[in-house]
Write a protein that holds these residues in place. Structure first.
Motif, PDB file in Angstrom:
ATOM      1  N   LYS A  25      43.240  30.518  29.407  1.00 55.51           N
ATOM      2  CA  LYS A  25      44.614  29.464  28.841  1.00 55.51           C
ATOM      3  C   LYS A  25      45.104  29.895  27.921  1.00 55.51           C
ATOM      4  CE  LYS A  25      43.378  24.800  30.550  1.00 55.51           C
ATOM      5  NZ  LYS A  25      45.136  24.417  31.218  1.00 55.51           N
ATOM      6  N   ALA A  26      45.290  31.774  28.491  1.00 49.73           N
ATOM      7  CA  ALA A  26      46.450  32.583  27.099  1.00 49.73           C
ATOM      8  C   ALA A  26      47.449  32.062  27.521  1.00 49.73           C
ATOM      9  CB  ALA A  26      45.660  34.030  28.581  1.00 49.73           C
ATOM     10  N   ALA A  78      47.862  30.297  30.927  1.00 50.52           N
ATOM     11  CA  ALA A  78      47.086  31.908  32.577  1.00 50.52           C
ATOM     12  C   ALA A  78      45.674  31.864  32.350  1.00 50.52           C
ATOM     13  CB  ALA A  78      47.454  33.372  32.910  1.00 50.52           C
ATOM     14  N   ASN A  79      45.210  31.053  33.279  1.00 48.43           N
ATOM     15  CA  ASN A  79      43.781  31.861  33.840  1.00 48.43           C
ATOM     16  C   ASN A  79      42.698  33.148  34.370  1.00 48.43           C
ATOM     17  OD1 ASN A  79      42.082  29.644  32.519  1.00 48.43           O
ATOM     18  ND2 ASN A  79      44.204  28.553  33.558  1.00 48.43           N
ATOM     19  N   ILE A  80      42.872  34.079  34.461  1.00 53.41           N
ATOM     20  CA  ILE A  80      42.325  35.240  34.607  1.00 53.41           C
ATOM     21  C   ILE A  80      40.774  35.497  34.974  1.00 53.41           C
ATOM     22  CG2 ILE A  80      43.150  37.559  34.995  1.00 53.41           C
ATOM     23  CD1 ILE A  80      45.267  36.315  33.069  1.00 53.41           C
ATOM     24  N   VAL A  81      40.356  36.193  36.313  1.00 53.19           N
ATOM     25  CA  VAL A  81      39.093  36.096  36.187  1.00 53.19           C
ATOM     26  C   VAL A  81      39.519  38.123  36.627  1.00 53.19           C
ATOM     27  CG1 VAL A  81      36.798  36.741  37.509  1.00 53.19           C
ATOM     28  CG2 VAL A  81      37.816  34.641  37.000  1.00 53.19           C
ATOM     29  N   VAL A  82      38.649  39.160  35.826  1.00 53.39           N
ATOM     30  CA  VAL A  82      38.542  40.468  37.085  1.00 53.39           C
ATOM     31  C   VAL A  82      37.424  40.674  37.346  1.00 53.39           C
ATOM     32  CG1 VAL A  82      39.361  42.472  36.452  1.00 53.39           C
ATOM     33  CG2 VAL A  82      41.259  40.838  35.192  1.00 53.39           C
ATOM     34  N   PHE A  83      37.633  41.661  38.029  1.00 57.95           N
ATOM     35  CA  PHE A  83      35.877  41.725  38.438  1.00 57.95           C
ATOM     36  C   PHE A  83      36.193  43.416  38.876  1.00 57.95           C
ATOM     37  CE2 PHE A  83      35.762  37.526  41.098  1.00 57.95           C
ATOM     38  CZ  PHE A  83      35.043  36.889  40.011  1.00 57.95           C
ATOM     39  N   LEU A  84      35.463  43.910  37.795  1.00 57.94           N
ATOM     40  CA  LEU A  84      35.262  44.862  37.997  1.00 57.94           C
ATOM     41  C   LEU A  84      34.291  45.821  38.510  1.00 57.94           C
ATOM     42  CD1 LEU A  84      36.586  45.396  34.350  1.00 57.94           C
ATOM     43  CD2 LEU A  84      37.715  46.478  36.226  1.00 57.94           C
ATOM     44  N   ASP A 135      49.052  33.167  21.382  1.00 56.27           N
ATOM     45  CA  ASP A 135      49.437  32.556  20.523  1.00 56.27           C
ATOM     46  C   ASP A 135      48.269  30.802  20.632  1.00 56.27           C
ATOM     47  OD1 ASP A 135      50.432  30.565  22.624  1.00 56.27           O
ATOM     48  OD2 ASP A 135      52.350  30.076  21.526  1.00 56.27           O
ATOM     49  N   ALA A 136      47.170  31.372  22.424  1.00 55.97           N
ATOM     50  CA  ALA A 136      46.156  30.842  22.587  1.00 55.97           C
ATOM     51  C   ALA A 136      45.392  30.770  23.610  1.00 55.97           C
ATOM     52  CB  ALA A 136      46.879  28.986  22.784  1.00 55.97           C
ATOM     53  N   GLY A 137      44.440  30.922  23.712  1.00 54.71           N
ATOM     54  CA  GLY A 137      43.824  31.072  25.021  1.00 54.71           C
ATOM     55  C   GLY A 137      42.196  32.498  23.956  1.00 54.71           C
ATOM     56  N   LYS A 138      41.324  32.217  25.191  1.00 55.12           N
ATOM     57  CA  LYS A 138      39.562  33.407  24.470  1.00 55.12           C
ATOM     58  C   LYS A 138      39.481  34.404  26.352  1.00 55.12           C
ATOM     59  CE  LYS A 138      38.190  28.752  22.949  1.00 55.12           C
ATOM     60  NZ  LYS A 138      38.380  29.227  21.022  1.00 55.12           N
TER      61      LYS A 138
END
Length: 144
Positions: A25-26, A78-84, A135-138
């Motif tokens: 939730k960015a 935004a909900n994001i997942v990055v696999f490195l 202004d928001a998110g984790k």
């Protein structure tokens, strides 16, 4: 918790071979494209990212300055997942796959590689052009 124009997570172990970055939730105070960059003890790497991707709405998700996500309006989160994944430990070549979903039903996916000038020890979440502030998110990170 996200705040400001750039959010860093540091302290990634030198022996990390896989990293998962999760962003929940960015939200930002202005419309901006979210950008994820990798870094070493020498700082954030802002060149040399290469790959391809897809986004709803025809957004080009390829950017040589970082791992680009979907355009995020000030009213979106935004909900994001990055696999490195470390492909070449001798030359510090990392591959990524990034999945983004906005609350407004837009989505993006991209994949690519970047060669770092040293061992990965940090990641940064920022924006294009870099002036919007969270202004928001984790944000959290796991590695092995």
């Amino acid at each position: 918790t996200l705040s400001g124009a750039a959010n860093d997570i540091t302290g990634i172990s030198a022996d990390a071979k896989e990293v998962v970055l999760s962003i929940h939730k960015a939200s930002y105070n202005a419309t901006a494209e979210l950008l994820i960059q990798l870094g070493t003890s020498g700082g954030i790497v802002a060149t040399g990212y290469g790959g391809s991707g897809w986004a709803t709405g025809g957004v080009n998700v390829v950017n040589s300055t970082g791992i680009r996500t979907q355009n995020n309006a000030a009213t979106d989160s935004a909900n994001i997942v990055v696999f490195l994944k470390l492909l070449d430990p001798v030359n510090n070549i990392w591959a990524w796959t990034c999945h983004t979903a906005l609350d407004t039903a837009y989505a993006a996916w991209n994949t690519g590689t970047v060669t770092l000038p040293g061992v990965l020890d940090r990641v940064r979440l920022t924006t294009i052009p870099g002036t919007a502030t969270a202004d928001a998110g984790k944000m959290s990170l796991q590695y092995q």
